[in-house]
Design an enzyme around this catalytic site. Sequence first.
Site, PDB file in Angstrom:
ATOM      1  N   ARG A 101      42.323  40.803  49.944  1.00  0.00           N
ATOM      2  CA  ARG A 101      42.589  39.931  48.790  1.00  0.00           C
ATOM      3  C   ARG A 101      43.846  38.989  49.270  1.00  0.00           C
ATOM      4  O   ARG A 101      44.812  39.718  49.679  1.00  0.00           O
ATOM      5  CB  ARG A 101      43.112  40.914  47.903  1.00  0.00           C
ATOM      6  CG  ARG A 101      43.747  40.271  46.335  1.00  0.00           C
ATOM      7  CD  ARG A 101      44.196  41.256  45.285  1.00  0.00           C
ATOM      8  NE  ARG A 101      42.932  41.382  44.520  1.00  0.00           N
ATOM      9  CZ  ARG A 101      42.791  41.745  43.227  1.00  0.00           C
ATOM     10  NH1 ARG A 101      43.938  42.328  42.644  1.00  0.00           N
ATOM     11  NH2 ARG A 101      41.814  42.117  42.714  1.00  0.00           N
TER      12      ARG A 101
ATOM     13  N   HIS B 185      36.352  35.340  42.877  1.00  0.00           N
ATOM     14  CA  HIS B 185      36.538  36.893  42.921  1.00  0.00           C
ATOM     15  C   HIS B 185      34.978  37.169  42.542  1.00  0.00           C
ATOM     16  O   HIS B 185      34.301  37.797  41.517  1.00  0.00           O
ATOM     17  CB  HIS B 185      37.142  37.190  41.508  1.00  0.00           C
ATOM     18  CG  HIS B 185      37.778  38.742  41.558  1.00  0.00           C
ATOM     19  ND1 HIS B 185      37.548  39.629  42.617  1.00  0.00           N
ATOM     20  CD2 HIS B 185      38.359  39.358  40.297  1.00  0.00           C
ATOM     21  CE1 HIS B 185      38.175  40.593  41.994  1.00  0.00           C
ATOM     22  NE2 HIS B 185      38.707  40.457  41.013  1.00  0.00           N
TER      23      HIS B 185
ATOM     24  N   GLN C 185      34.084  40.875  41.178  1.00  0.00           N
ATOM     25  CA  GLN C 185      34.188  41.053  39.851  1.00  0.00           C
ATOM     26  C   GLN C 185      33.012  40.430  39.001  1.00  0.00           C
ATOM     27  O   GLN C 185      32.333  41.054  37.952  1.00  0.00           O
ATOM     28  CB  GLN C 185      35.704  40.526  39.248  1.00  0.00           C
ATOM     29  CG  GLN C 185      35.758  40.574  37.850  1.00  0.00           C
ATOM     30  CD  GLN C 185      35.967  41.980  37.338  1.00  0.00           C
ATOM     31  OE1 GLN C 185      37.057  42.637  37.840  1.00  0.00           O
ATOM     32  NE2 GLN C 185      35.437  42.372  36.313  1.00  0.00           N
TER      33      GLN C 185
ATOM     34  N   ASP D 170      40.020  35.060  30.903  1.00  0.00           N
ATOM     35  CA  ASP D 170      40.949  35.591  31.823  1.00  0.00           C
ATOM     36  C   ASP D 170      42.368  35.016  31.876  1.00  0.00           C
ATOM     37  O   ASP D 170      42.698  34.196  30.816  1.00  0.00           O
ATOM     38  CB  ASP D 170      40.285  35.148  33.223  1.00  0.00           C
ATOM     39  CG  ASP D 170      41.151  35.840  34.504  1.00  0.00           C
ATOM     40  OD1 ASP D 170      41.995  36.731  34.333  1.00  0.00           O
ATOM     41  OD2 ASP D 170      40.910  35.155  35.660  1.00  0.00           O
TER      42      ASP D 170
ATOM     43  N   CYS E  93      38.046  40.335  32.799  1.00  0.00           N
ATOM     44  CA  CYS E  93      38.191  41.077  33.968  1.00  0.00           C
ATOM     45  C   CYS E  93      39.567  42.022  34.205  1.00  0.00           C
ATOM     46  O   CYS E  93      39.200  43.183  34.910  1.00  0.00           O
ATOM     47  CB  CYS E  93      38.358  40.248  35.139  1.00  0.00           C
ATOM     48  SG  CYS E  93      39.701  38.982  35.043  1.00  0.00           S
TER      49      CYS E  93
ATOM     50  N   ARG F 283      32.987  47.814  38.433  1.00  0.00           N
ATOM     51  CA  ARG F 283      33.263  47.623  39.662  1.00  0.00           C
ATOM     52  C   ARG F 283      32.948  48.672  40.787  1.00  0.00           C
ATOM     53  O   ARG F 283      32.815  48.400  41.986  1.00  0.00           O
ATOM     54  CB  ARG F 283      34.863  47.265  39.892  1.00  0.00           C
ATOM     55  CG  ARG F 283      35.206  46.146  38.625  1.00  0.00           C
ATOM     56  CD  ARG F 283      35.038  44.936  39.467  1.00  0.00           C
ATOM     57  NE  ARG F 283      35.471  44.670  40.695  1.00  0.00           N
ATOM     58  CZ  ARG F 283      36.836  44.241  41.108  1.00  0.00           C
ATOM     59  NH1 ARG F 283      37.592  44.001  39.938  1.00  0.00           N
ATOM     60  NH2 ARG F 283      37.163  44.205  42.087  1.00  0.00           N
TER      61      ARG F 283
HETATM   62  N1  NVA Z   1      42.436  35.012  37.727  1.00  0.00           N
HETATM   63  C1  NVA Z   1      43.120  36.379  37.959  1.00  0.00           C
HETATM   64  C2  NVA Z   1      42.182  37.452  38.150  1.00  0.00           C
HETATM   65  C3  NVA Z   1      42.827  38.971  38.199  1.00  0.00           C
HETATM   66  C4  NVA Z   1      41.764  39.919  38.368  1.00  0.00           C
HETATM   67  C5  NVA Z   1      44.167  36.346  38.997  1.00  0.00           C
HETATM   68  O1  NVA Z   1      43.717  35.759  39.992  1.00  0.00           O
HETATM   69  O2  NVA Z   1      45.408  36.786  38.849  1.00  0.00           O
HETATM   70  N1   CP Z   2      40.058  42.787  37.758  1.00  0.00           N
HETATM   71  C1   CP Z   2      40.814  43.118  38.774  1.00  0.00           C
HETATM   72  O1   CP Z   2      40.479  42.715  39.920  1.00  0.00           O
HETATM   73  O2   CP Z   2      41.693  44.058  38.656  1.00  0.00           O
HETATM   74  P1   CP Z   2      43.026  44.393  39.654  1.00  0.00           P
HETATM   75  O3   CP Z   2      43.750  43.014  39.756  1.00  0.00           O
HETATM   76  O4   CP Z   2      43.690  45.352  39.089  1.00  0.00           O
HETATM   77  O5   CP Z   2      42.329  44.582  40.951  1.00  0.00           O
END
Ligand code: NVA
Ligand code: CP
Length: 337
Positions: free
Chosen positions: A121, A148, A151, A243, A283, A311
Amino acid sequence: MSSQPVVASPLYPMPVASPAGQEDLISAADLSPEEAASLLEFAQHLKAHPAEYRHALAGKQMAMFFEKPSLRTRLTFEAGMASMGGMAFFVDQTQSRLGVRESLKDVAKNLERWVDVLVLRTFDHATVTGIAEHASIPVINALTDLEHPCQALADFMTLKEHFGSLKGLTLAYVGDGNNMAHSLMLAGAALGVNLKVATPAQYAPQHFVVAQAQLIGEETGAAIEVMTDPVAAMVGADAVYTDAWASMGQEQESAARAKVFQPYQVNVQLMACAAPHAVFMHCLPAHRGEEVTDEVIDSAQSVVFDQAENRLHIQKAILAQLLCGATTKIPVRSARA
Ligand code: NVA
Ligand code: CP
């Protein structure tokens, strides 16, 4: 890797391959339409028969490097690996980005000697592709600024469970044209789901991702549309998705973004513009009172915790296929017989 099948039940064919031939899942576009459909079927099979896969990944080791916080992604990868007999090692990378202390190539060349799969990540998408370029083991994108994919695949699995079939469904995404919007467009296009993405003009999804999704949609019949009017996006929508307005790393922009995004809030009035049977999706984490109201996310239409549950199952399917799918290549039809 083992040359013997390690599970009682046959696995579906290995569906994931990067352009370089290395087996990775970095973009939702790494999956062909057939591969995406097959992965969802396998995840549903695995969800229904978890005991058959209890030892599927015995002896396999997964390293996770996260530059950003996580609840769902971390826990579902760790629990998923453990539930199939494998082990997970989590590295908190929030204090310094990968590639700063030593080159991505050197990191990759170390890691491939110790473990079987990497889950990353990161902020820069190029960090994940850079590691994957040099690592001889599978690399999975657990979220970057660009995409992502895990997800999005869990989300379409959720829709498939809810509606029975994905073909011809329409998903309206309202809010920021971010990583989530990108992966939903790419996976949706592959799976035959129409996407209507409504964002403020200055926060539209990246053009090259839209073009890529539209190209995939030409093959599957999915229409991928980008617009600015959130109400127009709702017309005929079977699912409404939103989101965060400010993603991880954009926290300092939150106040400015909140003003621009206010018309895109999914509240009862906006939900009412979608089809009466429409589900609400997010998400998570949700910013209640910003992109979605309590009334909507807590309503009977909301499937957000089904998404979170899936997930686990989709990532178990991805891990099982990346780590031992190649040893059990059989047609999907035979697997079901
Ligand atoms: N768009 C959000 C998704 C979180 C799962 C982020 O990148 O923070
Ligand atoms: N939706 C998702 O990826 O959640 P987290 O950021 O908690 O992993």
